[in-house]
Design an enzyme around this catalytic site. Structure first.
Site, short mmCIF file in Angstrom:
data_model
loop_
_atom_site.label_atom_id
_atom_site.label_comp_id
_atom_site.label_asym_id
_atom_site.label_seq_id
_atom_site.Cartn_x
_atom_site.Cartn_y
_atom_site.Cartn_z
N ARG A 81 -69.64 0.88 49.00
CA ARG A 81 -69.61 2.43 48.45
C ARG A 81 -69.40 3.30 50.01
O ARG A 81 -69.90 3.08 50.79
CB ARG A 81 -70.77 2.57 47.75
CG ARG A 81 -70.97 4.02 47.26
CD ARG A 81 -69.92 4.13 46.20
NE ARG A 81 -70.51 5.30 45.40
CZ ARG A 81 -69.58 5.70 44.39
NH1 ARG A 81 -68.32 5.27 44.19
NH2 ARG A 81 -69.85 6.80 43.81
N THR A 98 -60.70 4.51 39.00
CA THR A 98 -61.30 3.26 39.55
C THR A 98 -60.57 2.13 38.71
O THR A 98 -59.56 2.20 37.97
CB THR A 98 -62.78 3.30 38.92
OG1 THR A 98 -63.39 4.22 39.37
CG2 THR A 98 -63.52 1.80 39.45
N THR A 129 -62.62 1.64 43.90
CA THR A 129 -62.22 3.05 43.48
C THR A 129 -62.05 3.79 44.50
O THR A 129 -62.32 3.80 45.83
CB THR A 129 -63.49 3.68 42.51
OG1 THR A 129 -63.12 4.92 42.09
CG2 THR A 129 -64.81 3.63 43.51
N GLU A 160 -62.23 6.93 43.18
CA GLU A 160 -62.88 8.14 42.27
C GLU A 160 -61.90 8.73 41.40
O GLU A 160 -61.23 8.09 40.30
CB GLU A 160 -63.79 9.17 42.99
CG GLU A 160 -65.08 9.46 42.35
CD GLU A 160 -64.85 10.28 40.79
OE1 GLU A 160 -65.27 9.82 40.14
OE2 GLU A 160 -64.51 11.29 41.01
N GLU A 162 -64.92 10.47 46.66
CA GLU A 162 -66.36 9.93 46.40
C GLU A 162 -67.40 10.99 46.39
O GLU A 162 -68.23 10.92 45.65
CB GLU A 162 -66.51 8.76 46.85
CG GLU A 162 -67.10 7.58 46.01
CD GLU A 162 -66.06 7.28 45.13
OE1 GLU A 162 -66.42 7.39 43.69
OE2 GLU A 162 -65.10 6.78 45.56
N ASP A 208 -69.32 12.47 43.52
CA ASP A 208 -69.94 11.77 42.46
C ASP A 208 -71.67 12.22 42.89
O ASP A 208 -72.52 11.84 42.14
CB ASP A 208 -69.91 10.40 42.70
CG ASP A 208 -68.82 9.85 41.96
OD1 ASP A 208 -68.40 10.48 40.92
OD2 ASP A 208 -68.47 8.64 42.12
N GLY A 252 -63.22 3.62 34.41
CA GLY A 252 -63.62 4.73 33.56
C GLY A 252 -64.56 5.76 33.84
O GLY A 252 -64.96 6.36 32.73
N GLY A 253 -64.88 6.01 35.15
CA GLY A 253 -65.98 7.06 35.23
C GLY A 253 -67.36 6.71 34.63
O GLY A 253 -67.62 5.58 34.73
#
EC number: 2.3.2.2
Length: 606
Positions: free
Chosen positions: A122, A417, A435, A437, A461, A464, A512-513
């Protein structure tokens, strides 16, 4: 020494040198990857029926046929599932740049026949970022759209560093050979897919980036068309350096400097430094997978900063606790009773998600253990809140003895993603969600300082994170911005096992978030509650609830079901829910793979 003698000695030395080089080349191990560019069909977009794929020895599922084929060729050359995932990701950077790439991050699960390994790639916030990162001069959060399309939204990319560590433990082929498919396609060109062309045409902001405008658009700002042979010299050069020199070619030198230059020169600049990028690979990317029981199964997924596994297991666990009829699934469709229970369970899970989940290096788990949110006793308590009528909006629960003084993060859009599922010849199984994002991320491209056309897209990102650090009462958000912190994610790469035997059953996940949680849960329920094969489970209509109104996939549900939900007090809207689920099931004869008909992916194997 006279000139004729000197000349003869020089010629003789060159001949000897050439002979030694020749002998050395013949004795060295030859590359096992001899990548060949496959036929490139121009696949349709929208909803295209997929057959499902029965395969005996190994399987690769990815969001673009070229990416799937790259993983296939790597396994054919003797590579492992992790080797194939690396090749797939590099090709996706090229052919599906709107969704993932080397400018983003990823979560990877790998089952080696004995243990589930989890690798957290991440992205992270810069060291100079703080909780006021997305506040304007008046102390108000920036509009979400403005925050996304800025240098402020870019986190330090994590994909390449994470994949390198996973390769060191689980790789078989040399690191350099895994880049051959992407480099070859970037140099020789690939046919632009309908989905990429369509998304380029529909994005007003990306064409304003000075690199993207000259690469993906013509002089009239029209997006490149379907079937256009696109080459990406900058990406080819960057990948060649990473292949030959290792990840320092990305995290040090020209590439790192150019990323920072692009971020800090934006009209709404970020505060990332070259040191932030230099320092990222120094950490250990291996983390602890969360594995939890559901019925006769054990589902493994990612811990925080992902909220995906916890939310999925809460939904599954709450549904297990709710009294349900024998008619949850009839005539190929879930019933209104089941949908009511699912949507209410989702509200309860998202209420907890929005309060408790954040990067576990910064946020304390409720009751000191993230598993407390998935304990049967707690889920039974939550399930008791579900009645015959919609609860409207759910409140967070409290699995601990002390109430956490945290704010509840309001809904923020998530999208983009890609997901990869792979099983190799030895049964090693990968589930990886990756991803940048938002579609096209921050709308900022980098050519890595090469000065060549093309390059890669930088993530957004950091949006988020909660844009506001506190709620109206001043309680801090668990998912607020902090230095070096990773933002909360919905990515849900999952591996399913038979609980009693420990036998692996499936690899599954989706883009798909925030809806990733629902798409992945739907696929798991379809396969293991309703006994559907992977393709039929993926094909089921999509649905979602984020602790508010319910969203159903447009045109896929009968009016009677929608009216039944409305009669129970549900606010229902219909819209396109473009999942991109990939799944590979273990069968008696080998494997069965499914790819989402809503995107361009396929499954390939032998």
């Amino acid at each position: 020494m006279n000139d004729p003698i000197r000349s003869r000695l020089i010629i003789f030395s060159l001949l000897v040198f050439s002979l030694l080089i020749s002998i050395g080349c013949e004795s060295a191990e030859e590359s096992r990857v001899t990548y060949s560019i496959p036929e490139q069909p121009e696949m349709g977009t929208g909803y295209t029926e997929k057959p499902g794929w029965a395969i005996e020895e190994f399987a690769v599922a990815a969001a673009n046929p070229l990416a799937t084929d790259a993983g296939y060729q790597i396994i054919q050359a003797g590579g492992s599932a992790v080797d194939a995932a690396i090749a797939v990701q590099m090709v996706l950077t090229l052919v599906e740049p709107q969704s993932s790439g080397i400018g983003g991050g990823a979560f990877l699960l790998n089952w080696d026949g004995e243990q589930v390994y989890a690798y957290n790639g991440r992205e992270s916030a810069p060291a100079a970022a703080d909780e006021n990162h997305f506040l304007d001069e008046n102390g108000d959060p920036l509009p979400f759209r403005d925050a996304v399309r800025s240098g402020k939204s870019v986190g330090v990319p994590g994909t390449i560093a994470m994949l390198k560590q996973a390769h060191e433990r689980h790789g078989v082929l040399p690191w350099s050979e895994l880049f051959e498919p992407a480099i070859t396609l970037a140099e020789n060109g690939f046919k632009v897919s309908p989905r990429l062309s369509q998304l380029l045409a529909g994005d007003d902001a990306f064409r304003n980036d000075d690199i993207a405008s000259q690469f993906y658009y013509d002089e009239n700002s029209e997006a490149i068309s379907v079937g256009y042979e696109l080459k990406n010299p900058a990406l080819a050069e960057i990948l060649r350096r990473v292949a030959n020199e290792g990840i320092d070619a990305f995290y040090q030198g020209d590439v790192a400097e150019h990323i920072v230059e692009r971020i800090r020169s934006h009209e709404r600049p970020g505060n990332m430094t070259v040191e932030d990028i230099n320092n990222y690979p120094s950490q250990d990317f291996e983390t602890r997978a969360l594995c939890n029981d559901w019925k006769s199964y054990n589902i493994c997924g990612f811990p925080p900063p992902s909220s995906g596994h916890i939310a999925i297991m809460q939904i599954l666990g709450i549904l297990e606790q709710v009294d349900s009829s024998e008619t949850d699934f009839e005539n190929g469709l879930m019933t209104a009773d089941w949908m009511h229970n699912y949507l209410e369970a989702a509200k309860l899970a998202f209420a907890d998600r929005n309060k408790y989940i954040g990067d576990w290096d910064f946020v304390d788990a409720p009751a000191g253990d993230w598993n407390s949110l998935m304990e049967p006793a707690y889920l039974s308590e939550r399930a008791s809140l579900i009645g015959d009528q919609s609860m409207g909006t759910a409140e967070p629960g409290n699995p601990g003895e002390i109430q956490a003084m945290l704010g509840v993060q309001p809904y923020q859009p998530e999208s983009g993603t890609s997901h990869i599922s792979i099983v190799d010849r030895d049964g090693n199984t990968v589930s990886m969600t990756t991803t940048i994002e938002n579609g096209f991320g921050s709308r900022i491209m980098s050519d890595g300082g090469t000065g060549l056309p093309g390059g890669f897209i930088l993530n957004n990102e950091l949006t988020d994170f909660s844009l506001s650090p506190v709620d109206d009462d001043g309680n801090p958000m668990a998912n607020r911005v902090e230095p070096n912190k990773r933002p909360r994610s919905s990515m849900s790469p999952s591996l399913a096992f038979e609980k009693d035997s420990g036998r692996i059953l499936a690899s599954v996940g989706s883009p798909g978030g925030a809806a990733i949680i629902h798409y992945t849960a739907k696929a798991i329920i379809g396969m293991y509650d309703w006994d559907l094969n992977a393709q039929d489970a993926i094909n089921l209509p999509n649905f979602a609830n984020y602790n508010g109104a319910s969203v159903l996939e447009e045109g896929r549900f009968p009016s009677e079901l929608i009216e039944a939900l409305q009669d129970r007090g549900h606010e229902v809207t219909e819209r396109t829910l473009t999942s991109g689920i990939q799944a590979i099931q273990v069968t008696e004869d080998g494997y069965f793979g499914g790819a989402d008909p809503r995107r361009e992916g396929i499954v390939k194997g032998q």
